[in-house]
Design a protein around this motif. Structure first.
Motif, PDB file in Angstrom:
ATOM      1  N   THR A  47      29.046 -41.214 -30.524  1.00 41.44           N
ATOM      2  CA  THR A  47      27.797 -41.970 -30.528  1.00 41.44           C
ATOM      3  C   THR A  47      28.050 -43.386 -31.041  1.00 41.44           C
ATOM      4  O   THR A  47      29.163 -43.724 -31.449  1.00 41.44           O
ATOM      5  CB  THR A  47      26.747 -41.304 -31.434  1.00 41.44           C
ATOM      6  OG1 THR A  47      27.176 -41.424 -32.803  1.00 41.44           O
ATOM      7  CG2 THR A  47      26.548 -39.837 -31.095  1.00 41.44           C
ATOM      8  N   ASP A  48      26.993 -44.197 -31.052  1.00 42.84           N
ATOM      9  CA  ASP A  48      27.093 -45.489 -31.723  1.00 42.84           C
ATOM     10  C   ASP A  48      26.727 -45.307 -33.198  1.00 42.84           C
ATOM     11  O   ASP A  48      26.565 -44.177 -33.673  1.00 42.84           O
ATOM     12  CB  ASP A  48      26.195 -46.527 -31.036  1.00 42.84           C
ATOM     13  CG  ASP A  48      24.731 -46.124 -31.035  1.00 42.84           C
ATOM     14  OD1 ASP A  48      24.305 -45.371 -31.942  1.00 42.84           O
ATOM     15  OD2 ASP A  48      23.982 -46.558 -30.139  1.00 42.84           O
ATOM     16  N   SER A  49      26.595 -46.416 -33.897  1.00 46.02           N
ATOM     17  CA  SER A  49      26.366 -46.329 -35.343  1.00 46.02           C
ATOM     18  C   SER A  49      24.894 -46.334 -35.736  1.00 46.02           C
ATOM     19  O   SER A  49      24.570 -46.225 -36.929  1.00 46.02           O
ATOM     20  CB  SER A  49      27.070 -47.500 -36.049  1.00 46.02           C
ATOM     21  OG  SER A  49      26.542 -48.732 -35.590  1.00 46.02           O
ATOM     22  N   LEU A  50      23.999 -46.447 -34.774  1.00 38.79           N
ATOM     23  CA  LEU A  50      22.574 -46.427 -35.103  1.00 38.79           C
ATOM     24  C   LEU A  50      22.171 -45.027 -35.542  1.00 38.79           C
ATOM     25  O   LEU A  50      22.584 -44.041 -34.923  1.00 38.79           O
ATOM     26  CB  LEU A  50      21.746 -46.868 -33.901  1.00 38.79           C
ATOM     27  CG  LEU A  50      21.953 -48.315 -33.416  1.00 38.79           C
ATOM     28  CD1 LEU A  50      21.077 -48.589 -32.193  1.00 38.79           C
ATOM     29  CD2 LEU A  50      21.660 -49.300 -34.529  1.00 38.79           C
ATOM     30  N   PRO A  51      21.363 -44.906 -36.568  1.00 36.52           N
ATOM     31  CA  PRO A  51      20.936 -43.572 -37.017  1.00 36.52           C
ATOM     32  C   PRO A  51      20.035 -42.904 -35.988  1.00 36.52           C
ATOM     33  O   PRO A  51      19.374 -43.584 -35.187  1.00 36.52           O
ATOM     34  CB  PRO A  51      20.189 -43.855 -38.325  1.00 36.52           C
ATOM     35  CG  PRO A  51      19.743 -45.274 -38.209  1.00 36.52           C
ATOM     36  CD  PRO A  51      20.790 -45.989 -37.409  1.00 36.52           C
ATOM     37  N   VAL A  52      20.016 -41.600 -36.015  1.00 33.88           N
ATOM     38  CA  VAL A  52      19.153 -40.864 -35.087  1.00 33.88           C
ATOM     39  C   VAL A  52      17.691 -41.067 -35.473  1.00 33.88           C
ATOM     40  O   VAL A  52      17.366 -41.409 -36.629  1.00 33.88           O
ATOM     41  CB  VAL A  52      19.501 -39.365 -35.090  1.00 33.88           C
ATOM     42  CG1 VAL A  52      20.918 -39.136 -34.600  1.00 33.88           C
ATOM     43  CG2 VAL A  52      19.306 -38.760 -36.479  1.00 33.88           C
ATOM     44  N   SER A  53      16.834 -40.831 -34.518  1.00 30.41           N
ATOM     45  CA  SER A  53      15.397 -40.983 -34.769  1.00 30.41           C
ATOM     46  C   SER A  53      14.920 -39.955 -35.798  1.00 30.41           C
ATOM     47  O   SER A  53      15.421 -38.823 -35.849  1.00 30.41           O
ATOM     48  CB  SER A  53      14.626 -40.788 -33.453  1.00 30.41           C
ATOM     49  OG  SER A  53      13.250 -40.644 -33.694  1.00 30.41           O
ATOM     50  N   GLY A  93      30.616 -38.292 -33.938  1.00 33.40           N
ATOM     51  CA  GLY A  93      29.569 -39.224 -34.325  1.00 33.40           C
ATOM     52  C   GLY A  93      29.939 -40.642 -33.975  1.00 33.40           C
ATOM     53  O   GLY A  93      30.465 -40.939 -32.901  1.00 33.40           O
ATOM     54  N   GLU A  94      29.721 -41.560 -34.944  1.00 34.51           N
ATOM     55  CA  GLU A  94      30.028 -42.977 -34.720  1.00 34.51           C
ATOM     56  C   GLU A  94      31.403 -43.374 -35.247  1.00 34.51           C
ATOM     57  O   GLU A  94      31.739 -44.568 -35.282  1.00 34.51           O
ATOM     58  CB  GLU A  94      28.970 -43.857 -35.388  1.00 34.51           C
ATOM     59  CG  GLU A  94      28.989 -43.826 -36.907  1.00 34.51           C
ATOM     60  CD  GLU A  94      28.004 -42.826 -37.508  1.00 34.51           C
ATOM     61  OE1 GLU A  94      27.445 -43.133 -38.573  1.00 34.51           O
ATOM     62  OE2 GLU A  94      27.812 -41.751 -36.899  1.00 34.51           O
ATOM     63  N   TYR A  95      32.226 -42.406 -35.646  1.00 34.43           N
ATOM     64  CA  TYR A  95      33.415 -42.721 -36.427  1.00 34.43           C
ATOM     65  C   TYR A  95      34.695 -42.955 -35.616  1.00 34.43           C
ATOM     66  O   TYR A  95      35.755 -43.178 -36.201  1.00 34.43           O
ATOM     67  CB  TYR A  95      33.632 -41.638 -37.474  1.00 34.43           C
ATOM     68  CG  TYR A  95      32.480 -41.599 -38.446  1.00 34.43           C
ATOM     69  CD1 TYR A  95      32.304 -42.609 -39.382  1.00 34.43           C
ATOM     70  CD2 TYR A  95      31.522 -40.586 -38.380  1.00 34.43           C
ATOM     71  CE1 TYR A  95      31.228 -42.598 -40.253  1.00 34.43           C
ATOM     72  CE2 TYR A  95      30.446 -40.567 -39.254  1.00 34.43           C
ATOM     73  CZ  TYR A  95      30.301 -41.582 -40.181  1.00 34.43           C
ATOM     74  OH  TYR A  95      29.220 -41.571 -41.045  1.00 34.43           O
ATOM     75  N   ARG A  96      34.594 -42.929 -34.309  1.00 33.20           N
ATOM     76  CA  ARG A  96      35.740 -43.297 -33.468  1.00 33.20           C
ATOM     77  C   ARG A  96      35.277 -44.270 -32.381  1.00 33.20           C
ATOM     78  O   ARG A  96      35.352 -43.970 -31.187  1.00 33.20           O
ATOM     79  CB  ARG A  96      36.406 -42.063 -32.863  1.00 33.20           C
ATOM     80  CG  ARG A  96      37.091 -41.194 -33.903  1.00 33.20           C
ATOM     81  CD  ARG A  96      38.087 -40.248 -33.281  1.00 33.20           C
ATOM     82  NE  ARG A  96      38.754 -39.446 -34.281  1.00 33.20           N
ATOM     83  CZ  ARG A  96      39.700 -38.538 -34.018  1.00 33.20           C
ATOM     84  NH1 ARG A  96      40.087 -38.334 -32.765  1.00 33.20           N
ATOM     85  NH2 ARG A  96      40.262 -37.837 -34.991  1.00 33.20           N
ATOM     86  N   PRO A  97      34.824 -45.430 -32.769  1.00 30.61           N
ATOM     87  CA  PRO A  97      34.323 -46.394 -31.781  1.00 30.61           C
ATOM     88  C   PRO A  97      35.464 -47.009 -30.970  1.00 30.61           C
ATOM     89  O   PRO A  97      36.598 -47.104 -31.447  1.00 30.61           O
ATOM     90  CB  PRO A  97      33.637 -47.449 -32.648  1.00 30.61           C
ATOM     91  CG  PRO A  97      34.374 -47.396 -33.953  1.00 30.61           C
ATOM     92  CD  PRO A  97      34.737 -45.946 -34.146  1.00 30.61           C
ATOM     93  N   ILE A  98      35.129 -47.426 -29.765  1.00 29.46           N
ATOM     94  CA  ILE A  98      36.105 -48.148 -28.934  1.00 29.46           C
ATOM     95  C   ILE A  98      35.677 -49.602 -28.748  1.00 29.46           C
ATOM     96  O   ILE A  98      36.370 -50.372 -28.079  1.00 29.46           O
ATOM     97  CB  ILE A  98      36.278 -47.463 -27.566  1.00 29.46           C
ATOM     98  CG1 ILE A  98      34.941 -47.343 -26.841  1.00 29.46           C
ATOM     99  CG2 ILE A  98      36.945 -46.106 -27.725  1.00 29.46           C
ATOM    100  CD1 ILE A  98      35.056 -46.791 -25.423  1.00 29.46           C
TER     101      ILE A  98
END
Length: 215
Positions: free
Chosen positions: A144-150, A189-194
């Protein structure tokens, strides 16, 4: 009877001395080996290269074998590109992990959801058919990206959302007849961004599911 004995004696003599042929071959090879060591002990790179070439010819040493694994990966990637060529956002590459098929979340899911969109199922069917032809283990990774879920989301965090998405893809592939023991799933989650998460374009790249055909 005397003639037979003489013949037998000659035959025995011939058999006894036959080992000399193998012994002489061994001495020749041993001599060649020590000559090679002597030549290589000198720091003359040109002579060393010439000696290496000669040894390859004498001992019929072939160059390093062709990497069949690399050739196989190239063929698989080309086949996957053919069947997924018209689908926007899909990337296929090879890295240290294996062959990586990256599917954008916009193709597979609605925002904040882990339910596969109907229009994405045909793409996964194409991939599953190819997987039936390819041996080996497959990892399904959710990102995912780093934005928190709703606050109204079914999932407490991006960890759960990414894991649920990987699980949804897994179950769909299993429904196509693939063997469960070939698969592993992971949610990162957001912890392996490209890409950087500070732009919408970067966040869109990070929201993905990766299918990895292991080496």
């Amino acid at each position: 009877m005397i003639t037979r004995k003489r013949n037998n004696k000659n035959d025995n003599d011939e058999n006894i001395h036959r080992w000399l042929i193998s012994y002489s071959d061994f001495l020749t090879l041993l001599f060649t080996f020590f000559v090679a060591l002597y030549a290589l002990s000198n720091l003359d790179l040109i002579k060393a290269e010439k000696m290496t070439t000669s040894l390859r010819k004498v001992f019929k040493v072939i160059d390093e074998p062709i990497s069949f694994e690399e050739d196989r990966n190239k063929a698989v990637i080309e086949d996957l590109k053919k069947i997924l060529n018209d689908i926007s956002g899909v990337t296929i590459k090879s890295d240290a992990r294996g062959i990586v098929i990256s599917l954008p979340d916009s193709l597979l899911f609605n925002l904040g959801s882990a339910e596969i969109r109907p229009e994405a199922k045909q793409t996964l069917v194409k991939i599953s058919e190819k997987f039936k032809e390819i041996p080996g283990k497959i990892i399904i990774e959710g990102h995912t990206d780093s934005l928190p879920v709703s606050p109204n989301s079914l999932y407490k965090s991006n960890w759960e959302l990414s894991s649920a998405r990987a699980s949804s893809v897994l179950h769909f592939l299993l429904e196509q007849g693939l063997s469960p023991d070939r698969f592993t799933i992971a949610g990162y989650g957001e912890y392996r961004p490209i890409a950087p998460n500070d732009t919408e374009e970067g966040r869109a790249k990070n929201r993905r599911v990766e299918l990895i055909i292991q080496r």
